[in-house]
Design a protein around this motif. Structure first.
Motif, mmCIF file in Angstrom:
data_model
loop_
_atom_site.group_PDB
_atom_site.id
_atom_site.type_symbol
_atom_site.label_atom_id
_atom_site.label_comp_id
_atom_site.label_asym_id
_atom_site.label_seq_id
_atom_site.Cartn_x
_atom_site.Cartn_y
_atom_site.Cartn_z
ATOM 1 N N ASN A 94 -0.473 -3.519 2.077
ATOM 2 C CA ASN A 94 -1.230 -2.646 1.190
ATOM 3 C C ASN A 94 -0.532 -2.552 -0.171
ATOM 4 O OD1 ASN A 94 -2.276 -0.109 -0.074
ATOM 5 N ND2 ASN A 94 -3.449 -0.061 1.827
ATOM 6 N N LEU A 195 1.445 8.641 3.109
ATOM 7 C CA LEU A 195 -0.001 8.683 2.906
ATOM 8 C C LEU A 195 -0.659 7.447 3.504
ATOM 9 C CD1 LEU A 195 -2.494 9.992 1.663
ATOM 10 C CD2 LEU A 195 -1.955 8.811 -0.486
ATOM 11 N N TYR A 198 -0.770 7.856 7.212
ATOM 12 C CA TYR A 198 -1.822 8.817 7.569
ATOM 13 C C TYR A 198 -3.208 8.189 7.454
ATOM 14 C CZ TYR A 198 -5.066 12.714 7.062
ATOM 15 O OH TYR A 198 -6.136 13.552 7.196
ATOM 16 N N ASN A 199 -3.457 7.455 6.376
ATOM 17 C CA ASN A 199 -4.778 6.830 6.187
ATOM 18 C C ASN A 199 -5.069 5.792 7.266
ATOM 19 O OD1 ASN A 199 -5.430 8.356 3.926
ATOM 20 N ND2 ASN A 199 -4.552 6.876 2.500
ATOM 21 N N ARG A 202 -5.763 7.784 10.491
ATOM 22 C CA ARG A 202 -7.081 8.428 10.468
ATOM 23 C C ARG A 202 -8.197 7.402 10.653
ATOM 24 N NH1 ARG A 202 -10.062 9.198 6.017
ATOM 25 N NH2 ARG A 202 -8.237 8.791 4.714
ATOM 26 N N ASN A 203 -8.107 6.277 9.959
ATOM 27 C CA ASN A 203 -9.137 5.248 10.108
ATOM 28 C C ASN A 203 -9.101 4.618 11.495
ATOM 29 O OD1 ASN A 203 -10.693 4.318 7.403
ATOM 30 N ND2 ASN A 203 -8.713 5.210 6.873
ATOM 31 N N GLU A 276 -7.457 -0.315 4.652
ATOM 32 C CA GLU A 276 -6.161 0.347 4.650
ATOM 33 C C GLU A 276 -5.040 -0.609 5.035
ATOM 34 O OE1 GLU A 276 -5.492 3.207 3.481
ATOM 35 O OE2 GLU A 276 -7.572 3.811 3.149
ATOM 36 N N THR A 488 -3.230 15.026 10.544
ATOM 37 C CA THR A 488 -3.240 15.776 9.287
ATOM 38 C C THR A 488 -2.124 16.807 9.256
ATOM 39 O OG1 THR A 488 -5.643 15.486 9.133
ATOM 40 C CG2 THR A 488 -4.652 17.201 7.764
#
Length: 508
Positions: A94, A195, A198-199, A202-203, A276, A488
């Motif tokens: 990324n 971050l 986390y992304n 979450r995805n 992501e 989160t």
């Protein structure tokens, strides 16, 4: 004119001193890169003086752990990837982490450049020139005008030193400000990693929810087809009606539509996850499901008071804001020192070789060597209020940074509380949905058996089927919401790592 025989003969003592200092001070500014991360995929860990000065705890960034780069950059289509492996892939692909890494390196170099101002500046200079003059005169015997040509040429190499030795702490203040800014960039780099983790998490859970939704929709389609078969069988035996058959076919069509919609959602979630990861959208890999992960009870959550205090001492955004405030305070000290005198040392050593040529006479050459050391003081007297304006500006920046720090602390505390409440609500919703699924399954099975035995209508069966579908979807959504809420909360606590699940990160 210049001659190859010109030589540079500085004073031996001055030359030795200046050259030794020049060789001993090389590379000082770029050494600041040692205070940054070694690569974009490895979060930064404070070491030595890289830690934030002052009374603020800086244990947080060291807690960010990245898995070793054991996953091949070439994704394997037949392999089923777990969440830690996906996070590792994202950290190496990324662009967001590379951008933050380069920004941290830039500010580290800026800090190194400020440190270099504490050292002397040594320069080598060479001045060379040639001047030719023609003077007219009248001949004594013939009375004609003649010209006397005079040529002066020379070369003057020298080695010079400039050193600001005392400035009432201005460079120290600027150095502190640069170090604080570099520290902020490093913790922001770690924040970019958190971050990203986390992304991806979450995805990943959202993709798993879409996969579960598709599985539920496909099961409902199977049940709908079974109900249609039963309706057609009863109609063939003379115990059913055409209305029942039509209703069963409508139910199959609705179930098929749900499958198509679930497949579309799954494709969208898959592309979101690939985005992501930072890989090509045409990548085809298999992803493990988290639908079977056990969830704790809402009552098992730890108290938040101590967790909030711990989070405020390690969240990257809070640390970066605090460092920005400290940098602004250092800027005020630098502005104050700008009013004070400055003491500097200058030194030079060199030689001067000159040649004088007059007409056809033999050339005359001479060479001189000199070394000098000077001590000077400079002090601002009047600048039209420029220094005062700079100081007022520095005070304003400091006050703004202090307010921003307090705001971020309050926002961080609120985010933690909201995330914890969301997790408790999601866990409670999952428990309720789980009980609802059990009750809806009993109702559905009873209604279907009653219809087969001719004591219930197909309408009652379809209602029971819809109720079971809604209950299963609600449980799946609540399960995913709980996992995302746990992620989160871990993220808001500054505990989002790649080698632990969200439940472990928040000590569930």
């Amino acid at each position: 004119m210049l001659r190859e025989s010109s030589v540079f003969r500085p004073s031996k003592l001055g030359a030795c001193v200046l050259l030794s200092m020049a060789l001993g001070l090389q590379g000082c500014a770029t050494d600041a890169l040692d205070n940054t991360s070694a690569s974009p995929s490895t979060p930064w860990t404070p070491k030595g003086e890289a830690a934030l000065p002052g009374d603020f705890s800086v244990t947080g960034p060291a807690d960010v752990v990245v898995l070793p780069s054991s996953v091949s950059a070439d994704l394997q289509p037949g392999r089923i990837y777990q969440l830690p492996e996906l996070i590792d892939i994202a950290q190496r692909n990324n662009p967001s982490t590379r951008i933050a890494w380069e920004q941290a390196r830039q500010l580290a170099l800026a800090s190194g450049m400020v440190e270099a101002t504490f050292l002397p500046l040594i320069t080598a200079n060479v001045f060379a020139g040639r001047q030719q003059t023609s003077i007219p005169y009248r001949g004594l015997f013939d009375g004609d005008t003649h010209y006397a040509d005079t040529t002066v040429s020379g070369v003057a190499p020298n080695l010079a030193l400039q050193w600001l030795v005392f400035d009432f702490g201005q460079r120290k203040a600027l150095s502190d400000a640069a170090k604080h800014n570099a520290y902020a960039a490093n913790v922001n780099f770690n924040g970019a990693h958190q971050l990203l983790i986390y992304n991806v998490t979450r995805n990943y859970y959202q993709y798993g929810a879409a996969k579960s939704r598709l599985a539920i929709a496909e099961q409902v389609l199977v049940n709908s087809q079974r109900l249609l078969d039963a309706a057609e069988s009863r109609y063939a035996n003379g115990t059913g009606t055409t209305i029942a058959v039509a209703q069963a076919r409508q139910h199959v069509a609705q179930s098929n539509l749900r499958v198509v919609q679930a497949q579309d959602m799954l494709r969208d979630r898959y592309q979101g996850l690939l985005g992501e990861l930072g890989v090509s959208p045409r990548t085809q890999i298999q992803i493990a499901s988290a639908s079977a992960r056990q969830l704790p009870k809402a009552d098992d959550l730890a108290p938040l008071d101590s967790a909030i205090e711990a989070a405020l001492s390690k969240r990257p955004d809070v640390l970066a804001s605090y460092a920005a405030w400290k940098a602004a305070q250092a800027g005020v000290r630098a502005a104050d020192a700008d009013f004070m005198p400055k003491v500097f040392v200058a030194a030079a050593t060199g030689t001067n070789k000159k040649n004088l040529s007059i007409g056809h006479l033999p050339s005359i050459g001479n060479q001189t060597t000199g070394t000098g050391v000077f001590l000077g003081v400079t002090m601002p007297i009047y600048d039209g209020g420029l220094h005062a304006a700079k100081r007022q500006q520095a005070l304003s920046v400091s006050a703004s940074a202090e307010a921003a720090f307090e705001k971020i602390r309050n926002v961080a505390s609120r985010e933690i509380i909201v995330a914890a409440d969301a997790l408790r609500s999601s866990l409670a919703a999952f428990d309720a949905a789980d009980a609802l699924v059990e009750a809806a399954a009993v109702t559905h099975d009873a209604a279907y058996d009653a219809y087969i035995n001719g004591v219930a209508t197909i309408t009652e069966v379809t209602i029971a089927e819809s109720g079971l579908l809604d209950a299963r979807l609600a449980r799946s959504d609540a399960h995913t919401a709980s996992l995302i809420a746990a992620s989160t909360l871990a993220f808001t606590l500054g505990a989002m790592t790649s080698n632990s699940s969200p439940e472990q990160a928040i000590d569930l």
